[in-house]
Design an enzyme around this catalytic site. Structure first.
Site, PDB file in Angstrom:
ATOM      1  N   GLY A  47       0.892  -1.024  -0.013  1.00 59.17           N
ATOM      2  CA  GLY A  47      -0.348   0.208   0.315  1.00 59.17           C
ATOM      3  C   GLY A  47       0.411   1.167  -0.007  1.00 59.17           C
ATOM      4  O   GLY A  47       1.999   1.017   0.161  1.00 59.17           O
ATOM      5  N   GLN A  52       2.964   9.768   1.496  1.00 55.29           N
ATOM      6  CA  GLN A  52       4.006   8.731   1.031  1.00 55.29           C
ATOM      7  C   GLN A  52       4.984   9.905  -0.222  1.00 55.29           C
ATOM      8  O   GLN A  52       6.628   9.169   0.298  1.00 55.29           O
ATOM      9  CB  GLN A  52       4.404   7.998   1.399  1.00 55.29           C
ATOM     10  CG  GLN A  52       3.461   7.596   2.552  1.00 55.29           C
ATOM     11  CD  GLN A  52       3.244   5.957   2.411  1.00 55.29           C
ATOM     12  OE1 GLN A  52       2.277   5.335   2.029  1.00 55.29           O
ATOM     13  NE2 GLN A  52       4.614   4.975   3.013  1.00 55.29           N
ATOM     14  N   CYS A  90       6.432  -0.716   7.071  1.00 51.18           N
ATOM     15  CA  CYS A  90       5.628   0.750   5.955  1.00 51.18           C
ATOM     16  C   CYS A  90       6.760   1.173   4.924  1.00 51.18           C
ATOM     17  O   CYS A  90       8.202   0.725   5.957  1.00 51.18           O
ATOM     18  CB  CYS A  90       4.954   1.446   6.982  1.00 51.18           C
ATOM     19  SG  CYS A  90       4.947   3.328   6.937  1.00 51.18           S
ATOM     20  N   LEU A  91       6.453   1.392   3.568  1.00 49.62           N
ATOM     21  CA  LEU A  91       7.005   2.460   3.273  1.00 49.62           C
ATOM     22  C   LEU A  91       8.372   3.456   3.993  1.00 49.62           C
ATOM     23  O   LEU A  91       9.629   4.047   3.153  1.00 49.62           O
ATOM     24  CB  LEU A  91       6.983   2.484   1.597  1.00 49.62           C
ATOM     25  CG  LEU A  91       6.810   1.283   0.882  1.00 49.62           C
ATOM     26  CD1 LEU A  91       5.853   1.310  -0.687  1.00 49.62           C
ATOM     27  CD2 LEU A  91       7.938   0.014   0.999  1.00 49.62           C
ATOM     28  N   HIS A 132      -4.496   0.470   7.621  1.00 51.56           N
ATOM     29  CA  HIS A 132      -2.395   1.674   7.551  1.00 51.56           C
ATOM     30  C   HIS A 132      -2.730   2.843   6.738  1.00 51.56           C
ATOM     31  O   HIS A 132      -2.283   4.243   6.753  1.00 51.56           O
ATOM     32  CB  HIS A 132      -1.819   0.628   7.914  1.00 51.56           C
ATOM     33  CG  HIS A 132      -0.240   1.065   7.393  1.00 51.56           C
ATOM     34  ND1 HIS A 132       0.318   1.204   8.231  1.00 51.56           N
ATOM     35  CD2 HIS A 132       0.570   1.728   6.685  1.00 51.56           C
ATOM     36  CE1 HIS A 132       1.977   1.317   8.114  1.00 51.56           C
ATOM     37  NE2 HIS A 132       1.517   1.603   7.069  1.00 51.56           N
ATOM     38  N   GLU A 133      -3.451   2.446   5.495  1.00 57.12           N
ATOM     39  CA  GLU A 133      -3.419   3.762   4.757  1.00 57.12           C
ATOM     40  C   GLU A 133      -3.734   5.157   4.882  1.00 57.12           C
ATOM     41  O   GLU A 133      -3.792   6.046   4.757  1.00 57.12           O
ATOM     42  CB  GLU A 133      -3.829   3.011   2.880  1.00 57.12           C
ATOM     43  CG  GLU A 133      -2.512   1.578   2.611  1.00 57.12           C
ATOM     44  CD  GLU A 133      -1.067   1.993   2.829  1.00 57.12           C
ATOM     45  OE1 GLU A 133      -0.608   3.501   2.407  1.00 57.12           O
ATOM     46  OE2 GLU A 133      -0.038   1.166   3.049  1.00 57.12           O
ATOM     47  N   HIS A 136      -2.157   6.984   7.125  1.00 55.84           N
ATOM     48  CA  HIS A 136      -1.570   7.751   6.175  1.00 55.84           C
ATOM     49  C   HIS A 136      -2.154   9.074   6.172  1.00 55.84           C
ATOM     50  O   HIS A 136      -1.350  10.001   5.925  1.00 55.84           O
ATOM     51  CB  HIS A 136      -1.219   6.911   5.502  1.00 55.84           C
ATOM     52  CG  HIS A 136       0.156   6.554   5.634  1.00 55.84           C
ATOM     53  ND1 HIS A 136       1.223   6.494   5.577  1.00 55.84           N
ATOM     54  CD2 HIS A 136       0.795   5.278   5.085  1.00 55.84           C
ATOM     55  CE1 HIS A 136       2.024   6.018   5.909  1.00 55.84           C
ATOM     56  NE2 HIS A 136       1.621   5.299   5.862  1.00 55.84           N
TER      57      HIS A 136
HETATM   58 ZN   LIG Z   1       2.330   3.109   6.107  1.00 58.06          ZN
END
Ligand SMILES: [Zn+2]
Length: 150
Positions: A47, A52, A90-91, A132-133, A136
């Site tokens: 995701g 991000q 997480c990226l 999670h997304e 963000h």
């Molecule tokens: Zn993340």
């Protein structure tokens, strides 16, 4: 390819704004979604949320088991009372994992790239990644939800 913003960075803390329906059709937004999907694939993420990659729009992309989702203005409409704990990556936190407790099922409403409303009923990994997304998009990060050892 877009550059992924890593923690700590104030941009990851900013709240996003809703995408207007006419704005959705603009080359800028279409391009952003395309580039986000590509970046997620190359980085092997499941995701990716717009903050991000330095955008303040309420957009995220998800890809699990070759199934892809583009979510414009997503909102969680319902969360199960039952929760479980799972290690999340997480990226924006490369090579780190955090145990997070979340509802196991959610219902999410969003718009697709054409602006059409749709709903997803999810459980398992998809439910977790959706939460999670969407976090963000509110400036909430995995470290805020991580269970602390004590
Ligand atoms: Zn993340």
């Amino acid at each position: 390819m877009l550059k992924i913003i890593k923690h700590p960075n104030d941009f990851l803390r900013r709240k996003t704004r809703e995408v207007k329906v006419d704005e959705l059709k603009s080359p800028k937004v279409q391009r952003l979604v395309f580039d986000m999907a590509k970046t997620m694939e190359v980085e092997k993420g499941v995701g990716l949320a717009a903050p991000q990659v330095g955008s303040d729009l309420r957009i995220c992309v998800i890809r699990i088991d070759n199934e892809s989702f583009v979510l414009i203005n997503p909102k969680i409409k319902l969360s199960s009372r039952k929760k479980d704990i799972f290690e999340e990556g997480c990226l924006s936190f490369p090579r780190k994992f955090f145990p997070v407790e979340r509802p196991i099922k959610v219902k999410v409403q969003a718009r697709d790239l054409e602006g059409k409303k749709f709903k997803i009923k999810a459980d398992g990994l998809l439910a977790r990644v959706l939460q999670h997304e969407i976090d963000h998009l509110e400036g909430i990060l995995v470290i805020d939800r991580a269970i602390k050892d004590e």
